[in-house]
Design a protein around this motif. Structure first.
Motif, PDB file in Angstrom:
ATOM      1  N   THR A 116      37.267  -0.810  28.748  1.00 58.16           N
ATOM      2  CA  THR A 116      36.553  -0.630  27.864  1.00 58.16           C
ATOM      3  C   THR A 116      34.881  -0.872  28.397  1.00 58.16           C
ATOM      4  OG1 THR A 116      38.086  -1.642  26.238  1.00 58.16           O
ATOM      5  CG2 THR A 116      35.557  -1.598  25.327  1.00 58.16           C
ATOM      6  N   GLN A 117      34.905  -1.731  29.216  1.00 63.93           N
ATOM      7  CA  GLN A 117      33.586  -2.005  29.827  1.00 63.93           C
ATOM      8  C   GLN A 117      33.294  -0.939  30.557  1.00 63.93           C
ATOM      9  OE1 GLN A 117      31.927  -5.150  29.676  1.00 63.93           O
ATOM     10  NE2 GLN A 117      30.129  -4.627  30.733  1.00 63.93           N
ATOM     11  N   TYR A 118      33.836  -0.251  31.391  1.00 63.74           N
ATOM     12  CA  TYR A 118      33.494   0.649  32.265  1.00 63.74           C
ATOM     13  C   TYR A 118      33.072   1.976  31.328  1.00 63.74           C
ATOM     14  CZ  TYR A 118      33.914   4.824  35.291  1.00 63.74           C
ATOM     15  OH  TYR A 118      33.628   5.891  35.943  1.00 63.74           O
ATOM     16  N   ASN A 119      33.922   2.260  30.304  1.00 64.20           N
ATOM     17  CA  ASN A 119      33.637   3.380  29.520  1.00 64.20           C
ATOM     18  C   ASN A 119      32.075   3.157  28.754  1.00 64.20           C
ATOM     19  OD1 ASN A 119      36.017   4.563  29.923  1.00 64.20           O
ATOM     20  ND2 ASN A 119      37.110   3.682  28.351  1.00 64.20           N
ATOM     21  N   THR A 120      31.717   1.763  28.567  1.00 64.78           N
ATOM     22  CA  THR A 120      30.671   1.672  27.723  1.00 64.78           C
ATOM     23  C   THR A 120      29.473   1.753  28.802  1.00 64.78           C
ATOM     24  OG1 THR A 120      31.855  -0.134  26.532  1.00 64.78           O
ATOM     25  CG2 THR A 120      29.396  -0.223  26.689  1.00 64.78           C
ATOM     26  N   THR A 121      29.555   1.393  30.080  1.00 66.44           N
ATOM     27  CA  THR A 121      28.410   1.490  31.237  1.00 66.44           C
ATOM     28  C   THR A 121      28.158   2.571  31.993  1.00 66.44           C
ATOM     29  OG1 THR A 121      29.746   0.196  32.725  1.00 66.44           O
ATOM     30  CG2 THR A 121      28.371  -1.101  31.180  1.00 66.44           C
ATOM     31  N   LYS A 122      29.236   3.439  31.900  1.00 63.35           N
ATOM     32  CA  LYS A 122      29.302   4.632  32.675  1.00 63.35           C
ATOM     33  C   LYS A 122      28.274   5.738  32.478  1.00 63.35           C
ATOM     34  CE  LYS A 122      32.827   7.364  30.736  1.00 63.35           C
ATOM     35  NZ  LYS A 122      34.301   8.079  30.912  1.00 63.35           N
ATOM     36  N   CYS A 123      27.628   5.789  31.105  1.00 67.58           N
ATOM     37  CA  CYS A 123      26.999   6.902  30.557  1.00 67.58           C
ATOM     38  C   CYS A 123      25.661   6.807  30.911  1.00 67.58           C
ATOM     39  CB  CYS A 123      27.440   6.827  28.977  1.00 67.58           C
ATOM     40  SG  CYS A 123      26.632   5.544  28.362  1.00 67.58           S
ATOM     41  N   GLY A 124      25.045   6.146  31.530  1.00 67.34           N
ATOM     42  CA  GLY A 124      23.713   6.137  31.862  1.00 67.34           C
ATOM     43  C   GLY A 124      23.166   7.313  32.220  1.00 67.34           C
ATOM     44  N   VAL A 125      23.691   7.911  33.407  1.00 67.54           N
ATOM     45  CA  VAL A 125      23.154   9.283  33.912  1.00 67.54           C
ATOM     46  C   VAL A 125      23.430  10.334  33.357  1.00 67.54           C
ATOM     47  CG1 VAL A 125      23.334  10.692  36.036  1.00 67.54           C
ATOM     48  CG2 VAL A 125      23.299   8.104  36.485  1.00 67.54           C
ATOM     49  N   ASP A 126      24.720  10.185  32.657  1.00 63.39           N
ATOM     50  CA  ASP A 126      25.383  11.460  31.993  1.00 63.39           C
ATOM     51  C   ASP A 126      24.210  11.645  30.586  1.00 63.39           C
ATOM     52  OD1 ASP A 126      27.333  11.667  33.421  1.00 63.39           O
ATOM     53  OD2 ASP A 126      28.777  10.456  32.229  1.00 63.39           O
ATOM     54  N   VAL A 127      23.961  10.753  29.932  1.00 63.07           N
ATOM     55  CA  VAL A 127      22.966  10.817  28.742  1.00 63.07           C
ATOM     56  C   VAL A 127      21.590  11.519  29.310  1.00 63.07           C
ATOM     57  CG1 VAL A 127      21.825   9.718  26.839  1.00 63.07           C
ATOM     58  CG2 VAL A 127      24.128   9.044  27.499  1.00 63.07           C
ATOM     59  N   MET A 128      21.380  11.026  30.342  1.00 64.88           N
ATOM     60  CA  MET A 128      19.788  11.373  31.062  1.00 64.88           C
ATOM     61  C   MET A 128      20.075  12.731  31.405  1.00 64.88           C
ATOM     62  SD  MET A 128      18.292  12.370  33.887  1.00 64.88           S
ATOM     63  CE  MET A 128      19.232  11.578  35.446  1.00 64.88           C
ATOM     64  N   ASP A 129      20.979  13.091  31.771  1.00 68.88           N
ATOM     65  CA  ASP A 129      21.393  14.859  32.206  1.00 68.88           C
ATOM     66  C   ASP A 129      21.233  15.469  30.630  1.00 68.88           C
ATOM     67  OD1 ASP A 129      21.973  16.907  33.930  1.00 68.88           O
ATOM     68  OD2 ASP A 129      23.906  16.873  33.105  1.00 68.88           O
ATOM     69  N   GLN A 130      21.871  14.990  29.793  1.00 67.68           N
ATOM     70  CA  GLN A 130      21.823  15.912  28.470  1.00 67.68           C
ATOM     71  C   GLN A 130      20.427  15.941  27.906  1.00 67.68           C
ATOM     72  OE1 GLN A 130      24.574  13.447  26.010  1.00 67.68           O
ATOM     73  NE2 GLN A 130      26.131  13.975  27.321  1.00 67.68           N
ATOM     74  N   MET A 131      19.752  14.761  28.023  1.00 67.80           N
ATOM     75  CA  MET A 131      18.459  14.819  27.915  1.00 67.80           C
ATOM     76  C   MET A 131      17.527  15.840  28.521  1.00 67.80           C
ATOM     77  SD  MET A 131      18.049  10.722  27.331  1.00 67.80           S
ATOM     78  CE  MET A 131      16.206  10.813  26.871  1.00 67.80           C
ATOM     79  N   VAL A 132      17.760  15.834  29.755  1.00 67.98           N
ATOM     80  CA  VAL A 132      16.916  16.962  30.674  1.00 67.98           C
ATOM     81  C   VAL A 132      17.477  18.235  30.120  1.00 67.98           C
ATOM     82  CG1 VAL A 132      16.905  17.976  32.842  1.00 67.98           C
ATOM     83  CG2 VAL A 132      16.629  15.152  32.556  1.00 67.98           C
ATOM     84  N   ARG A 133      18.576  18.541  29.841  1.00 66.63           N
ATOM     85  CA  ARG A 133      18.844  19.907  29.424  1.00 66.63           C
ATOM     86  C   ARG A 133      18.483  20.234  27.907  1.00 66.63           C
ATOM     87  NH1 ARG A 133      22.578  21.906  32.934  1.00 66.63           N
ATOM     88  NH2 ARG A 133      23.672  20.500  34.220  1.00 66.63           N
ATOM     89  N   GLU A 134      18.494  19.246  27.224  1.00 66.84           N
ATOM     90  CA  GLU A 134      18.008  19.359  25.585  1.00 66.84           C
ATOM     91  C   GLU A 134      16.338  19.730  25.644  1.00 66.84           C
ATOM     92  OE1 GLU A 134      18.292  19.349  21.611  1.00 66.84           O
ATOM     93  OE2 GLU A 134      19.627  19.435  23.118  1.00 66.84           O
TER      94      GLU A 134
END
Length: 316
Positions: free
Chosen positions: A287-305
């Protein structure tokens, strides 16, 4: 940074157009503002950005389309007269000076929180260079790969490094993955932070190196790593099983959420593992890993958006 970009751009314009071409810092800042605005309004064609129907009044009133295209044509980030000499020892010579300043500003302009995420990001590019990457799993297949460290809470880019191919300066026997994490985290070590990584980076040796700098790690582990007990590598497992292996300074959790799937997670921030009182019996480390792994993924989504990349076609 603005001064360097202005000087290099003016130099290129004068050398190619042979005229008294000039651009001041206010005009360069206006150019950058229009570029950012294009990402916000998401109009792919440059021609449409200045049209009465689709364009933005802020863009139209700031600069003419012809001047914007002229600046973009000459935009440079280094002295091309000395590039060939610098390129002999610096593969990133065309932008390394500006890039170094940008990375330094990222580090010094923001204090990240407790959790930092490290991952790779592929920026679309088809420029011919020796470090161009092809990654079939990425939306953009061709590009330049970067190693990125992002603050979990704000998704702010804390540090970023380009991947330029084989690093001949890497000490013998040291993994590229470990070197990348230690370089990205160097400005943020010794502060009690945690770094979350995927199975390309995570290893027991990296966990020990980080612990020596008062930093913990949480990440999935590739099952071929030597720290994975051979008894846990079987493919057929009962559903929702959890095994925990403690080692010096770290805990390895083996979780089988379903048949034919096993997840290995290494953590130096968890001394005990608890499982949910549910059918899946998911351990808290997952659960902790799933919560903390998304930093770069969300940043990548913002760059594409909010991309400022123009589509090919008329008016570009």
């Amino acid at each position: 940074m603005l001064g360097i970009i202005r000087d290099c751009t003016v130099q290129h314009a004068k050398q190619t157009e042979h005229v008294d071409w000039f651009m001041g810092l206010p005009e360069l800042m206006a150019f950058i503002s229009i570029t950012i605005m294009r990402g916000i309004i998401r109009v792919p064609s440059l021609r449409d950005c200045w049209s009465k129907n689709l364009g933005s009044p802020q863009i139209i009133e700031t600069m003419s389309r012809g001047r914007f295209q002229n600046i973009m044509h000459h935009l440079r980030f280094d002295d091309r007269d000395t590039r060939s000499e610098r390129a002999q020892t610096d593969k990133f010579a065309a932008i390394s000076n500006i890039w170094g300043l940008f990375a330094t500003n990222c580090i010094t302009s923001y204090i990240p929180g407790q959790h930092i995420t490290i991952d790779e990001q592929l920026f679309l590019s088809k420029t011919r260079c020796c470090f161009l990457q092809y990654i079939a799993s990425k939306p953009d297949k061709f590009g330049i790969k970067f190693w990125v460290a992002c603050d979990l809470k704000t998704k702010y880019v804390c540090n970023i490094l380009p991947y330029l191919g084989k690093d001949d300066t890497l000490p013998r026997g040291e993994r590229v993955s470990e070197s990348v994490v230690m370089r990205l985290m160097e400005p943020f070590l010794d502060k009690g932070r945690n770094v979350t990584t995927d199975n390309f980076f995570t290893s027991l040796s990296l966990a020990k190196r980080l612990l020596s700098r008062n930093t913990t790690i949480l990440g999935t582990v590739n099952k071929i790593r030597k720290e994975i007990p051979p008894s846990t590598r079987q493919m057929y497992r009962d559903e929702f099983t959890t095994q925990v292996f403690s080692t010096i300074g770290a805990t390895l959790t083996v979780y089988a959420p379903k048949r034919r799937k096993t997840v290995y997670v290494l953590s130096s921030m968890h001394s005990t593992i608890q499982t949910q009182d549910t059918t899946k019996k998911k351990p808290n480390i997952i659960t902790q890993y799933n919560t903390t792994k998304c930093g770069v993924d969300v940043m990548d989504q913002m760059v594409r958006e909010y991309t400022v990349r123009a589509e090919h076609g008329a008016g570009q």
